[in-house]
Design a protein around this motif. Structure first.
Motif, PDB file in Angstrom:
ATOM      1  N   ARG A  33      -4.515  56.304  33.115  1.00  0.00           N
ATOM      2  CA  ARG A  33      -5.564  57.316  33.152  1.00  0.00           C
ATOM      3  C   ARG A  33      -5.080  58.699  32.713  1.00  0.00           C
ATOM      4  N   ILE A  34      -4.016  58.787  31.946  1.00  0.00           N
ATOM      5  CA  ILE A  34      -3.441  60.080  31.569  1.00  0.00           C
ATOM      6  C   ILE A  34      -4.498  60.994  30.937  1.00  0.00           C
ATOM      7  N   LYS A  35      -5.210  60.497  29.940  1.00  0.00           N
ATOM      8  CA  LYS A  35      -6.192  61.348  29.254  1.00  0.00           C
ATOM      9  C   LYS A  35      -7.299  61.776  30.217  1.00  0.00           C
ATOM     10  N   GLN A  36      -7.799  60.862  31.018  1.00  0.00           N
ATOM     11  CA  GLN A  36      -8.859  61.177  31.980  1.00  0.00           C
ATOM     12  C   GLN A  36      -8.391  62.241  32.982  1.00  0.00           C
ATOM     13  N   ILE A  37      -7.174  62.114  33.463  1.00  0.00           N
ATOM     14  CA  ILE A  37      -6.632  63.091  34.411  1.00  0.00           C
ATOM     15  C   ILE A  37      -6.492  64.456  33.744  1.00  0.00           C
ATOM     16  N   LEU A  38      -5.986  64.479  32.513  1.00  0.00           N
ATOM     17  CA  LEU A  38      -5.845  65.745  31.792  1.00  0.00           C
ATOM     18  C   LEU A  38      -7.198  66.426  31.600  1.00  0.00           C
ATOM     19  N   GLU A  39      -8.226  65.642  31.311  1.00  0.00           N
ATOM     20  CA  GLU A  39      -9.557  66.207  31.117  1.00  0.00           C
ATOM     21  C   GLU A  39     -10.103  66.800  32.420  1.00  0.00           C
ATOM     22  N   GLN A  40      -9.632  66.308  33.554  1.00  0.00           N
ATOM     23  CA  GLN A  40     -10.037  66.878  34.840  1.00  0.00           C
ATOM     24  C   GLN A  40      -9.272  68.167  35.135  1.00  0.00           C
ATOM     25  N   VAL A  41      -8.042  68.255  34.627  1.00  0.00           N
ATOM     26  CA  VAL A  41      -7.181  69.401  34.906  1.00  0.00           C
ATOM     27  C   VAL A  41      -7.474  70.565  33.956  1.00  0.00           C
ATOM     28  N   TYR A  42      -7.652  70.277  32.684  1.00  0.00           N
ATOM     29  CA  TYR A  42      -7.885  71.325  31.694  1.00  0.00           C
ATOM     30  C   TYR A  42      -9.315  71.845  31.787  1.00  0.00           C
ATOM     31  N   VAL A  43      -9.454  73.153  31.802  1.00  0.00           N
ATOM     32  CA  VAL A  43     -10.774  73.762  31.795  1.00  0.00           C
ATOM     33  C   VAL A  43     -11.451  73.500  30.456  1.00  0.00           C
ATOM     34  N   ASN A  44     -10.679  73.605  29.380  1.00  0.00           N
ATOM     35  CA  ASN A  44     -11.185  73.383  28.026  1.00  0.00           C
ATOM     36  C   ASN A  44     -10.716  72.000  27.566  1.00  0.00           C
ATOM     37  N   ASN A  45     -11.611  71.016  27.616  1.00  0.00           N
ATOM     38  CA  ASN A  45     -11.233  69.638  27.269  1.00  0.00           C
ATOM     39  C   ASN A  45     -10.813  69.475  25.813  1.00  0.00           C
ATOM     40  N   SER A  46     -11.176  70.436  24.951  1.00  0.00           N
ATOM     41  CA  SER A  46     -10.755  70.316  23.552  1.00  0.00           C
ATOM     42  C   SER A  46      -9.236  70.467  23.423  1.00  0.00           C
ATOM     43  N   GLN A  47      -8.577  71.000  24.465  1.00  0.00           N
ATOM     44  CA  GLN A  47      -7.117  71.123  24.445  1.00  0.00           C
ATOM     45  C   GLN A  47      -6.431  69.784  24.734  1.00  0.00           C
ATOM     46  N   VAL A  48      -7.181  68.825  25.233  1.00  0.00           N
ATOM     47  CA  VAL A  48      -6.627  67.505  25.528  1.00  0.00           C
ATOM     48  C   VAL A  48      -6.691  66.690  24.239  1.00  0.00           C
ATOM     49  N   ASP A  49      -5.563  66.643  23.560  1.00  0.00           N
ATOM     50  CA  ASP A  49      -5.503  65.926  22.296  1.00  0.00           C
ATOM     51  C   ASP A  49      -4.465  64.815  22.366  1.00  0.00           C
ATOM     52  N   ASP A  50      -4.341  64.073  21.288  1.00  0.00           N
ATOM     53  CA  ASP A  50      -3.400  62.944  21.243  1.00  0.00           C
ATOM     54  C   ASP A  50      -1.961  63.405  21.449  1.00  0.00           C
ATOM     55  N   GLU A  51      -1.627  64.580  20.910  1.00  0.00           N
ATOM     56  CA  GLU A  51      -0.258  65.101  21.053  1.00  0.00           C
ATOM     57  C   GLU A  51       0.072  65.381  22.520  1.00  0.00           C
ATOM     58  N   LEU A  52      -0.866  66.001  23.233  1.00  0.00           N
ATOM     59  CA  LEU A  52      -0.652  66.291  24.650  1.00  0.00           C
ATOM     60  C   LEU A  52      -0.499  64.991  25.434  1.00  0.00           C
ATOM     61  N   GLU A  53      -1.400  64.046  25.180  1.00  0.00           N
ATOM     62  CA  GLU A  53      -1.313  62.771  25.886  1.00  0.00           C
ATOM     63  C   GLU A  53       0.007  62.068  25.582  1.00  0.00           C
ATOM     64  N   ALA A  54       0.431  62.088  24.336  1.00  0.00           N
ATOM     65  CA  ALA A  54       1.698  61.449  23.951  1.00  0.00           C
ATOM     66  C   ALA A  54       2.895  62.138  24.602  1.00  0.00           C
ATOM     67  N   SER A  55       2.819  63.478  24.771  1.00  0.00           N
ATOM     68  CA  SER A  55       3.944  64.205  25.378  1.00  0.00           C
ATOM     69  C   SER A  55       4.117  63.840  26.845  1.00  0.00           C
ATOM     70  N   ILE A  56       3.069  63.357  27.462  1.00  0.00           N
ATOM     71  CA  ILE A  56       3.159  62.912  28.857  1.00  0.00           C
ATOM     72  C   ILE A  56       3.481  61.420  28.919  1.00  0.00           C
ATOM     73  N   ARG A  57       2.915  60.666  28.012  1.00  0.00           N
ATOM     74  CA  ARG A  57       3.144  59.223  28.021  1.00  0.00           C
ATOM     75  C   ARG A  57       4.610  58.873  27.708  1.00  0.00           C
ATOM     76  N   ALA A  58       5.248  59.617  26.808  1.00  0.00           N
ATOM     77  CA  ALA A  58       6.631  59.292  26.422  1.00  0.00           C
ATOM     78  C   ALA A  58       7.573  59.271  27.629  1.00  0.00           C
ATOM     79  N   PRO A  59       7.628  60.318  28.465  1.00  0.00           N
ATOM     80  CA  PRO A  59       8.498  60.241  29.646  1.00  0.00           C
ATOM     81  C   PRO A  59       8.036  59.161  30.630  1.00  0.00           C
ATOM     82  N   ALA A  60       6.726  58.930  30.712  1.00  0.00           N
ATOM     83  CA  ALA A  60       6.206  57.913  31.629  1.00  0.00           C
ATOM     84  C   ALA A  60       6.587  56.505  31.189  1.00  0.00           C
ATOM     85  N   ASP A  61       6.864  56.322  29.905  1.00  0.00           N
ATOM     86  CA  ASP A  61       7.274  55.015  29.388  1.00  0.00           C
ATOM     87  C   ASP A  61       8.786  54.788  29.471  1.00  0.00           C
TER      88      ASP A  61
END
Length: 131
Positions: A33-61
């Protein structure tokens, strides 16, 4: 597992196993749920992009991510270890990603910068993303 059960006692072993199972579920559920969680945290959902999601997913993997997540979840209940003492125990191959909200009452930018400096002194790769 048998040696751990003998040294801890069966009840402590069982409780530890239950805690690990819960942490595993929480970790996997959060990763999914990384993207969904980020969309809840960010005030501006347009800031939640593939790069941001990937920057969190890489350490999580990372292969040690689940163990690290479990240690973080349990740390407050069993130790008085500081963040800096925890950093000393991390392998230098483990990338670290700090996230905090600009209005976060616990992780102020100055605190994050201090942690990043400590990581650097320890040879750890540390990046940060203010939300």
């Amino acid at each position: 597992a048998e040696a751990a059960e003998t040294s801890q006692g069966p009840l402590q072993w069982l409780l530890g196993t239950i805690v690990r199972a819960i942490a595993t579920f929480a970790f996997v559920n959060t990763k999914l749920r990384i993207k969904q969680i980020l969309e809840q945290v960010y005030v501006n959902n347009s800031q939640v992009d593939d790069e941001l999601e990937a920057s969190i997913r890489a350490p999580a993997d990372h292969p040690l991510a689940l163990d690290t997540f479990g240690e973080v979840i349990q740390a407050g209940r069993r130790t008085d270890i500081t963040v800096f003492e925890a950093l000393d125990r991390l392998p230098t191959s483990l990338p670290i990603l700090l996230l905090w909200g600009m209005s976060d009452p616990w992780m102020r930018p100055a605190r994050a910068e201090a942690i990043i400096a400590e990581c650097s002194q320890r040879g750890l790769s540390c990046t940060f993303r203010p939300l």
